[in-house]
Design a protein around this motif. Structure first.
Motif, PDB file in Angstrom:
ATOM      1  N   GLU A  91       0.810  -1.216   0.000  1.00 46.13           N
ATOM      2  CA  GLU A  91       0.000   0.000   0.000  1.00 46.13           C
ATOM      3  C   GLU A  91       0.841   1.264   0.000  1.00 46.13           C
ATOM      4  N   ALA A  95      -0.347   3.135  -3.412  1.00 48.46           N
ATOM      5  CA  ALA A  95      -1.427   4.109  -3.219  1.00 48.46           C
ATOM      6  C   ALA A  95      -0.967   5.549  -3.485  1.00 48.46           C
ATOM      7  N   MET A 199       0.945   3.193   6.813  1.00 51.50           N
ATOM      8  CA  MET A 199       0.340   2.515   5.669  1.00 51.50           C
ATOM      9  C   MET A 199       0.859   1.087   5.635  1.00 51.50           C
TER      10      MET A 199
END
Length: 210
Positions: A91, A95, A199
């Motif tokens: 992620e 992201a 994250m």
């Protein structure tokens, strides 16, 4: 304390950083620092254990590189290394890059070359280790929350320097860089918690023996 360590890296600054960190370790095993390419370095074949964190994904010729690492080990010696899984699973890397991508820009395709996600296919990497002569190959999923910074500004600054988002920002014109950093700060707010901005970090831990 009765053992000894051999630290190998192609990067002189990384070795200098390691030396600085190790300077404060009282009573630790002695460390020999070696600037070399671990994929081709003529190791003595006397190591009991080989460890790597997020380094072996960058080998260009992976089978021959891992075969060379196997030769660094004594018979029955062990290897353990940590790598990222596939891009879409990590992620903190995918992201922020997706936030900064142009609306009509396709997600980058993963290729088979050296890079952060080169060993993200667990089955393929296990086959690679077998081809390099390792035995008892295993892999384990490691999922952790990675703290990127104490606040959104610190996290955005880190992402602007590292990972796919950092690559986008470094390649952008100056006006777009400022806009990109503002987007990061805005979106990272949703990931703020008691420990700072966190994250997901999805990894494989591979182990095998010679």
């Amino acid at each position: 304390p009765r053992g000894d360590l051999l630290a190998v890296d192609v990067s002189a600054p990384m070795l200098a950083h390691g030396r600085a960190r190790a300077a404060g370790l009282d009573g630790a095993a002695p460390i020999a620092w070696c600037r070399a390419d671990a994929s081709t370095h003529p190791f003595a074949g006397d190591r009991d254990l080989l460890l790597s964190r997020f380094g072996v994904m960058f080998f260009a010729e992976r089978v021959s590189a891992f075969a060379n690492l196997r030769r660094a080990l004594k018979p029955g010696g062990r290897i353990a290394f940590l790598t990222w899984r596939r891009r879409e699973e990590v992620e903190w890397m995918h992201a922020p890059a997706d936030w900064l991508a142009e609306p009509d820009e396709p997600a980058p395709a993963e290729d088979d070359g050296p890079g952060p996600f080169a060993l993200g296919d667990g089955e393929a990497t296990c086959r690679l280790l077998v081809a390099a002569g390792f035995r008892g190959v295993e892999r384990m999923v490691v999922d952790r929350a990675l703290t990127l910074g104490a606040d959104v500004e610190a996290a955005a600054a880190l992402l602007a320097e590292h990972g796919p988002a950092g690559h986008i920002i470094r390649e952008a014109e100056l006006p777009r860089r400022a806009a990109a950093e503002a987007i990061l700060c805005e979106r990272l707010g949703a990931h703020m918690g008691p420990l700072g901005v966190t994250m997901g970090a999805a990894c494989w831990l591979y182990t095998a023996h010679s």
